[in-house]
Enzyme design. Structure first.
Site, mmCIF file in Angstrom:
data_model
loop_
_atom_site.group_PDB
_atom_site.id
_atom_site.type_symbol
_atom_site.label_atom_id
_atom_site.label_comp_id
_atom_site.label_asym_id
_atom_site.label_seq_id
_atom_site.Cartn_x
_atom_site.Cartn_y
_atom_site.Cartn_z
ATOM 1 N N THR A 1 2.944 6.558 0.281
ATOM 2 C CA THR A 1 2.241 6.202 -0.946
ATOM 3 C C THR A 1 2.977 5.142 -1.767
ATOM 4 O O THR A 1 4.156 4.888 -1.562
ATOM 5 C CB THR A 1 2.023 7.469 -1.822
ATOM 6 O OG1 THR A 1 1.472 8.463 -1.027
ATOM 7 C CG2 THR A 1 1.151 7.218 -2.997
ATOM 8 N N THR B 1 -2.569 5.350 -1.385
ATOM 9 C CA THR B 1 -1.858 5.954 -0.263
ATOM 10 C C THR B 1 -2.656 5.850 1.023
ATOM 11 O O THR B 1 -3.870 5.610 0.977
ATOM 12 C CB THR B 1 -1.604 7.455 -0.581
ATOM 13 O OG1 THR B 1 -0.790 8.027 0.435
ATOM 14 C CG2 THR B 1 -2.904 8.243 -0.649
#
Ligand code: GLU
Length: 614
Positions: free
Chosen positions: A427, A445
């Site tokens: 992420t 992400t």
């Protein structure tokens, strides 16, 4: 780390004083000319160095990557607003951080809209296929599937939400067309970026997994090996994907050839000889049904400040709010103030509050109807949960979940002790503020670093493995689990983009990557800055502790030193973890005045920029 003796963080008093000096927001300006065209940039953007903190005016961007921050800054410098710059920065991160973010994934945007004078959010979370059921990730005997096998497979791939979020944000919050905002990233993918140590390390760590998928190996292991540090990494296939989105619109992905390519690869991943993986289930109908959604933010009050975070399907906003409420409840219980505690007591309080919040989120929070949001974030519930708090001893893990039922008189733990599910760490988070008063906190992400490991042939981007964020089986027998898979369901997230307001004006925005540690990294940064008197960049750089109702993780400066020893003496179990999170943040110091901040060393250090330094 220098512990400041004078309070140099925002602090309540200074935050309130600051808010009084903030002028009314200006109306969002609409640029009168097209800032980019198909031939490239207009004008000469000012090139900024890579730095973890920069103060000035004209707008600010903080991300993990210099190229991405620079692209966002150029949008701001040319009159774009925070939504425009957030999209352009995110698209660039899809190029330079392709293992953490991109059009094959999802994310959450929390946005202060100066014109509307309020915080809104967009949920661009990946979504399960219509065929998913609560037992999709279980074996025939009811046991959970092998987690690692599910990660690198078609089965873990959810319908991507990032292109839909960009499209919605550009139309509803931005001032430029999406086609303009994706152009710099397209150009970056074509011309390439310089490989740094983090990119090389992430590639090397994934090399054997990437080798399972020939298309992934072709793109990310050129010549059969991770690219060398200092070399230029180009991705013309990804440039083609961005070009298709620019010229055809995001319908190319949700109802066109790009989507067809995603579905074909997810359903039947192309693997190396001798490798077989679980097939995926997403269909073109699932893509066509996808919507990025406007959602009301989680709102809580902390020391008179208004904290806004991401609601379900993220647990981030709720859990951060509960941690902060618990800290205030511990203060009420002990008569002590967290701002004055010795470091070991502070970390003990923080660990207990975090573990308690995770006990509650694991039982109550998921993409299901009826999540007791206002109770979980209430002072009453925190007060009841705080009666278990012992200032000198860690509660045994796992801590039982509480009962957010509106009746707060009991001190008896009501629930079972539910452990932790899997959540891996990847992420990226970016933060933007513009001169018009808008602020964006955006976390995006593809789930694990490298996502599913599966690249869409000819398009150069990795598909997410976000559906492994579902619990594969109930975490505790007999306890309802809100995070089991289901048709069209969005897996529970920990992503915690956060904006803090004082007297209706934004003063701080932040977020982090790091799976479940996102929640603790954001909460620890808030406490470090707002309560412990650390300048924002030092609150970010401070050693992190993440206690999530199992063994706590802590960075070596805590785990391997006297603080770790003192915490263990109180009953904490702590495992050393090299790095936790990668926060970026912006302080809004006044009208058109910003301090952009990022990590000093984690992930090689982040990149904070303002349009006009000084
Ligand atoms: N999938 C995680 C979440 O939504 C984020 C990925 C990570 O940071 O590891 O919470």
């Amino acid at each position: 780390m220098t512990r400041m003796t004078a309070r140099s963080g925002i602090g309540l008093a200074s935050a309130l004083a600051l808010s009084l000096s903030l002028a009314a927001p200006q109306a969002t300006a609409t640029p009168t000319h097209a800032p980019f065209d198909d031939r490239g940039w207009h004008g000469q953007p000012q090139t900024m160095p890579k730095a973890p903190v920069m103060t000035g005016s004209g707008g600010a961007v903080a991300s993990v990557d210099r190229d991405a921050s620079q692209i966002g800054l150029d949008v701001l410098a040319r009159g774009g607003n925070a939504a425009d710059a957030a999209i352009a920065t995110a698209a660039a991160l899809g190029v330079t951080e392709p293992y953490s973010a991109g059009i094959g994934g999802g994310g959450f945007l929390v946005y202060y809209d100066a014109k509307a004078g309020k915080v809104t959010t967009i949920d661009g979370r990946e979504t399960a296929p219509a065929t998913f059921t609560p037992t999709t990730f279980t074996n025939p005997d009811g046991t959970p599937m092998n987690f690692a096998k599910a990660v690198s497979s078609g089965l873990s791939i959810g319908v991507p939400g990032t292109p839909a979020l960009w499209d919605k944000a550009a139309r509803e919050l931005g001032t430029w067309r999406l086609a303009q905002l994706l152009l710099p990233a397209e150009q970056l993918a074509r011309s390439g970026f310089t490989v740094d140590q983090t990119f090389a390390d992430q590639t090397a760590a994934n090399a054997s997994r990437f080798s399972m998928f020939p298309e992934t190996a072709r793109i990310f292991l050129p010549g059969g090996a991770p690219p060398a540090v200092g070399s230029t990494f180009t991705n013309p296939d990804l440039a083609r994907a961005y070009r298709e989105l620019r010229t055809q619109g995001v319908q190319s992905l949700y109802a066109g050839p790009l989507g067809a390519a995603i579905v074909a690869e997810a359903q039947r991943p192309t693997t190396a000889p001798g490798v077989s993986v679980y097939p995926g289930q997403i269909t073109t109908a699932d893509l066509a049904a996808y919507r990025a959604l406007t959602r009301s933010p989680i709102h809580s009050s902390y020391r008179g400040m208004d904290v806004y975070g991401m609601p379900v399907p993220s647990s981030g906003g709720i859990a951060v709010a509960e941690i902060l409420e618990l800290i205030e409840a511990y203060e009420a219980k002990t008569g002590q103030q967290v701002s004055h505690l010795p470091e070991v007591d502070y970390l003990h309080w923080f660990a207990e509050a975090s573990a308690t919040a995770f006990a509650d989120r694991n039982r109550w929070v998921g993409d299901v109807p009826g999540v007791p949001v206002s109770e979980l974030t209430s002072a009453g519930f925190a007060g009841e949960r705080a009666c278990l708090f012992d200032p000198l001893h860690a509660a045994a893990r796992p801590i039982p979940f509480g009962s957010p039922d509106g009746s707060y008189t009991s001190c008896v733990p009501v629930g079972a002790a539910v452990g932790e599910g899997h959540q891996l760490e990847s992420t990226t988070h970016l933060t933007v503020a513009d001169r018009y008063g808008n602020v964006a906190a955006y976390t995006l992400t593809i789930e694990q670093t490298g996502g599913s490991g599966i690249t869409v042939p000819g398009y150069g981007f990795l598909l997410n493995n976000e559906l492994t964020d579902f619990n594969f089986a109930p975490l505790a027998a007999g306890v309802p689990d809100p995070n089991l898979p289901g048709p069209g369901k969005r897996p529970r997230s920990s992503m915690s983009p956060t904006i803090v307001l004082v007297d209706g004006m934004p003063v701080l925005a932040l977020g982090s990557p790091g799976g479940a540690t996102i929640i603790t990294s954001v909460a620890q940064t808030l406490l470090g800055h707002l309560d412990r008197g650390l300048p924002l960049v030092e609150a970010i750089a401070a050693p992190r502790l993440s206690s999530r109702n199992g063994t706590s993780q802590a960075e070596p400066a805590i785990a391997s030193g006297p603080l770790g020893a003192a915490l263990r003496a109180r009953g904490h179990t702590i495992a050393a973890t090299a790095e936790i999170g990668a926060v970026t943040a912006i302080r809004i110091l006044g009208p058109n005045s910003f301090e952009a901040t990022a990590e000093t060393t984690r992930r090689g250090g982040g990149s904070a920029m303002v349009v006009r330094p000084g």
